[in-house]
Write a protein that holds these residues in place. Structure first.
Motif, PDB file in Angstrom:
ATOM      1  N   ILE A  66       0.847  -1.206   0.000  1.00 19.51           N
ATOM      2  CA  ILE A  66       0.000   0.000   0.000  1.00 19.51           C
ATOM      3  C   ILE A  66       0.879   1.252   0.000  1.00 19.51           C
ATOM      4  N   LEU A  67       1.895   1.228   0.888  1.00 18.42           N
ATOM      5  CA  LEU A  67       2.759   2.410   1.002  1.00 18.42           C
ATOM      6  C   LEU A  67       3.531   2.664  -0.283  1.00 18.42           C
ATOM      7  N   ASN A  68       3.813   1.579  -1.024  1.00 17.13           N
ATOM      8  CA  ASN A  68       4.619   1.730  -2.227  1.00 17.13           C
ATOM      9  C   ASN A  68       3.780   2.125  -3.437  1.00 17.13           C
ATOM     10  N   SER A  69       2.435   2.058  -3.329  1.00 24.06           N
ATOM     11  CA  SER A  69       1.595   2.408  -4.466  1.00 24.06           C
ATOM     12  C   SER A  69       0.824   3.692  -4.142  1.00 24.06           C
ATOM     13  N   ARG A  70       0.985   4.701  -5.023  1.00 22.90           N
ATOM     14  CA  ARG A  70       0.342   5.992  -4.770  1.00 22.90           C
ATOM     15  C   ARG A  70      -1.179   5.858  -4.789  1.00 22.90           C
ATOM     16  N   TRP A  71      -1.694   5.042  -5.721  1.00 19.29           N
ATOM     17  CA  TRP A  71      -3.151   4.919  -5.880  1.00 19.29           C
ATOM     18  C   TRP A  71      -3.765   4.188  -4.704  1.00 19.29           C
ATOM     19  N   LYS A  72      -3.107   3.130  -4.270  1.00 19.80           N
ATOM     20  CA  LYS A  72      -3.637   2.390  -3.120  1.00 19.80           C
ATOM     21  C   LYS A  72      -3.646   3.285  -1.894  1.00 19.80           C
ATOM     22  N   LEU A  73      -2.576   4.076  -1.757  1.00 16.46           N
ATOM     23  CA  LEU A  73      -2.459   4.965  -0.601  1.00 16.46           C
ATOM     24  C   LEU A  73      -3.587   5.999  -0.629  1.00 16.46           C
ATOM     25  N   ALA A  74      -3.851   6.549  -1.841  1.00 16.81           N
ATOM     26  CA  ALA A  74      -4.923   7.542  -1.988  1.00 16.81           C
ATOM     27  C   ALA A  74      -6.258   6.915  -1.606  1.00 16.81           C
ATOM     28  N   GLY A  75      -6.482   5.664  -2.045  1.00 14.06           N
ATOM     29  CA  GLY A  75      -7.726   4.958  -1.730  1.00 14.06           C
ATOM     30  C   GLY A  75      -7.907   4.801  -0.240  1.00 14.06           C
ATOM     31  N   VAL A  76      -6.842   4.405   0.417  1.00 17.16           N
ATOM     32  CA  VAL A  76      -6.913   4.178   1.861  1.00 17.16           C
ATOM     33  C   VAL A  76      -7.215   5.488   2.582  1.00 17.16           C
ATOM     34  N   ILE A  77      -6.557   6.571   2.137  1.00 17.87           N
ATOM     35  CA  ILE A  77      -6.784   7.872   2.787  1.00 17.87           C
ATOM     36  C   ILE A  77      -8.229   8.320   2.580  1.00 17.87           C
ATOM     37  N   THR A  78      -8.761   8.135   1.365  1.00 18.14           N
ATOM     38  CA  THR A  78     -10.157   8.497   1.079  1.00 18.14           C
ATOM     39  C   THR A  78     -11.106   7.706   1.975  1.00 18.14           C
TER      40      THR A  78
ATOM     41  N   ILE B 191     -10.492   6.320   4.841  1.00 20.89           N
ATOM     42  CA  ILE B 191     -10.383   6.786   6.228  1.00 20.89           C
ATOM     43  C   ILE B 191     -11.152   8.101   6.386  1.00 20.89           C
ATOM     44  N   ALA B 192     -10.990   8.991   5.390  1.00 18.56           N
ATOM     45  CA  ALA B 192     -11.666  10.291   5.457  1.00 18.56           C
ATOM     46  C   ALA B 192     -13.176  10.107   5.472  1.00 18.56           C
ATOM     47  N   LEU B 193     -13.694   9.201   4.626  1.00 15.62           N
ATOM     48  CA  LEU B 193     -15.139   8.961   4.549  1.00 15.62           C
ATOM     49  C   LEU B 193     -15.691   8.473   5.871  1.00 15.62           C
ATOM     50  N   VAL B 194     -14.924   7.641   6.562  1.00 17.21           N
ATOM     51  CA  VAL B 194     -15.384   7.092   7.839  1.00 17.21           C
ATOM     52  C   VAL B 194     -15.230   8.128   8.935  1.00 17.21           C
ATOM     53  N   VAL B 195     -14.089   8.834   8.878  1.00 19.12           N
ATOM     54  CA  VAL B 195     -13.740   9.715   9.991  1.00 19.12           C
ATOM     55  C   VAL B 195     -14.474  11.051   9.914  1.00 19.12           C
ATOM     56  N   PHE B 196     -14.699  11.549   8.697  1.00 18.77           N
ATOM     57  CA  PHE B 196     -15.253  12.899   8.548  1.00 18.77           C
ATOM     58  C   PHE B 196     -16.604  13.063   9.262  1.00 18.77           C
ATOM     59  N   PRO B 197     -17.591  12.182   9.024  1.00 22.01           N
ATOM     60  CA  PRO B 197     -18.883  12.335   9.730  1.00 22.01           C
ATOM     61  C   PRO B 197     -18.730  12.289  11.246  1.00 22.01           C
ATOM     62  N   ILE B 198     -17.796  11.451  11.724  1.00 22.83           N
ATOM     63  CA  ILE B 198     -17.606  11.339  13.168  1.00 22.83           C
ATOM     64  C   ILE B 198     -17.097  12.664  13.721  1.00 22.83           C
ATOM     65  N   ILE B 199     -16.154  13.260  13.011  1.00 28.42           N
ATOM     66  CA  ILE B 199     -15.586  14.530  13.467  1.00 28.42           C
ATOM     67  C   ILE B 199     -16.666  15.614  13.472  1.00 28.42           C
ATOM     68  N   VAL B 200     -17.429  15.663  12.397  1.00 27.85           N
ATOM     69  CA  VAL B 200     -18.488  16.685  12.296  1.00 27.85           C
ATOM     70  C   VAL B 200     -19.504  16.495  13.421  1.00 27.85           C
ATOM     71  N   GLU B 201     -19.880  15.229  13.636  1.00 30.53           N
ATOM     72  CA  GLU B 201     -20.827  14.889  14.700  1.00 30.53           C
ATOM     73  C   GLU B 201     -20.344  15.441  16.038  1.00 30.53           C
ATOM     74  N   LYS B 202     -19.052  15.246  16.303  1.00 32.47           N
ATOM     75  CA  LYS B 202     -18.478  15.658  17.586  1.00 32.47           C
ATOM     76  C   LYS B 202     -18.398  17.179  17.684  1.00 32.47           C
ATOM     77  N   LEU B 203     -17.985  17.819  16.575  1.00 23.23           N
ATOM     78  CA  LEU B 203     -17.720  19.264  16.643  1.00 23.23           C
ATOM     79  C   LEU B 203     -19.000  20.078  16.545  1.00 23.23           C
ATOM     80  N   ASP B 204     -19.919  19.612  15.697  1.00 25.37           N
ATOM     81  CA  ASP B 204     -21.075  20.444  15.389  1.00 25.37           C
ATOM     82  C   ASP B 204     -22.326  19.567  15.220  1.00 25.37           C
ATOM     83  N   PRO B 205     -22.980  19.184  16.300  1.00 27.28           N
ATOM     84  CA  PRO B 205     -24.135  18.268  16.224  1.00 27.28           C
ATOM     85  C   PRO B 205     -25.254  18.837  15.330  1.00 27.28           C
TER      86      PRO B 205
END
Ligand SMILES: *[C@@H]1O[C@H](CO)[C@@H](O)[C@H](O)[C@H]1NC(C)=O
Ligand SMILES: *[C@@H]1O[C@H](CO)[C@@H](O)[C@H](O)[C@H]1NC(C)=O
Ligand SMILES: *[C@@H]1O[C@H](CO)[C@@H](O)[C@H](O)[C@H]1NC(C)=O
Ligand SMILES: *[C@@H]1O[C@H](CO)[C@@H](O)[C@H](O)[C@H]1NC(C)=O
Ligand SMILES: *[C@@H]1O[C@H](CO)[C@@H](O)[C@H](O)[C@H]1NC(C)=O
Length: 233
Positions: free
Chosen positions: A181-193, A195-209
């Motif tokens: 994963i670390l050696n492939s730019r596309w796989k890395l981008a996928g993993v980051i996306t 993580i962002a999709l899962v994490v973003f709603p949680i962060i918003v939920e916490k910061l701004d109900p």
């Protein structure tokens, strides 16, 4: 007849002169590693005559390896004549690649009464400047070395020999799933996306109900409209 006498005479002289020279055999023991390439040219052994000598100048010599097993030899060394006479040499290794021990070796040739030539070797330990001599009032004991079949010179530390360039240890970050994963730019981008999709709603939920609720409502409304639109078709 005359020539025969001359011949015998020459032979005799050569025998006599042959007995008046010494030979030192040595070996650099590199713990089962053969000595090849540049290493063999970058290591040599030097010999210097000390004490009394019968020649005009003290004898000096340099020896290099005879084979890839580290053997070296000094021959035709001038010796002092006479019963019980001793001749001293100091031998030391010079190497660009290795730290070798003993760093200096005292060689003693002694003409025994029965005509044999006795060879002794004594090692100098690191931290001692000089070989203890009989002239000193309280001489330290000389540490004897084996001379048969050869005087052994070794590495100071018996560490495994490594080449100058060595590949880095293959770690968890460069192999397996994580590595791929670390050696492939596309796989890395996928993993980051992901993580962002899962994490973003949680962060918003916490910061701004409030906003989070609004987003959820909006999503539900859109879905209802979509299904409604599908149903009405
Ligand atoms: C060293 O060389 C000898 C013959 O020259 C060979 O038999 C031996 O296997 C070699 N050892 C190594 C470690 O290469
Ligand atoms: C050196 O030679 C001289 C004269 O031959 C002798 O007096 C002296 O003891 C010798 N020294 C050694 C260390 O053998
Ligand atoms: C040589 O040394 C031995 C032993 O130290 C001694 O017995 C002998 O007399 C000595 N010989 C000569 C010629 O000095
Ligand atoms: C000469 O004497 C030494 C020690 O005294 C002994 O080890 C050696 O074997 C003798 N050599 C001969 C040829 O007798
Ligand atoms: C890499 O390091 C690990 C632990 O540090 C070790 O167990 C492993 O043998 C090493 N691998 C290599 C190829 O040196």
């Amino acid at each position: 007849m005359f020539f025969q006498i001359v011949f015998v005479f020459i032979a005799l002289i050569s025998v006599i002169s042959a007995t008046a020279t010494g030979t030192i055999k040595g070996r650099l023991d590199l713990a089962a590693n053969n000595i090849t390439g540049f290493v063999s040219t970058r290591t040599s052994f030097k010999l210097y005559q000390i004490g009394n000598f019968s020649t005009k100048y003290p004898h000096t010599a340099t020896a290099i390896f005879q084979d890839d097993e580290g053997h070296f030899e000094f021959s035709n060394l001038p010796l002092n004549e006479g019963v019980n006479e001793t001749t001293y040499y100091v031998m030391y290794p010079a190497s660009m690649d290795f730290n070798l021990k003993p760093n200096r070796i005292l060689i003693e040739f002694k003409n025994l009464e029965n005509g044999t030539l006795q060879l002794n070797a004594f090692k100098n330990l690191f931290g001692r400047e000089n070989f203890p001599s009989k002239d000193i009032i309280y001489p330290e004991k000389l540490e004897s070395m084996k001379v048969d079949p050869y005087i052994k010179v070794e590495l100071l530390h018996k560490a495994p020999i490594r080449s100058y360039l060595q590949a880095r240890n293959v770690s968890i970050f460069s192999t397996g799933i994580i590595g791929s994963i670390l050696n492939s730019r596309w796989k890395l981008a996928g993993v980051i996306t992901l993580i962002a999709l899962v994490v973003f709603p949680i962060i918003v939920e916490k910061l701004d109900p409030e906003t989070a609720r609004a987003i959820r409502e909006e999503t539900k409304r859109k879905q209802r409209e979509k299904y409604g639109a599908v149903a009405s078709k």
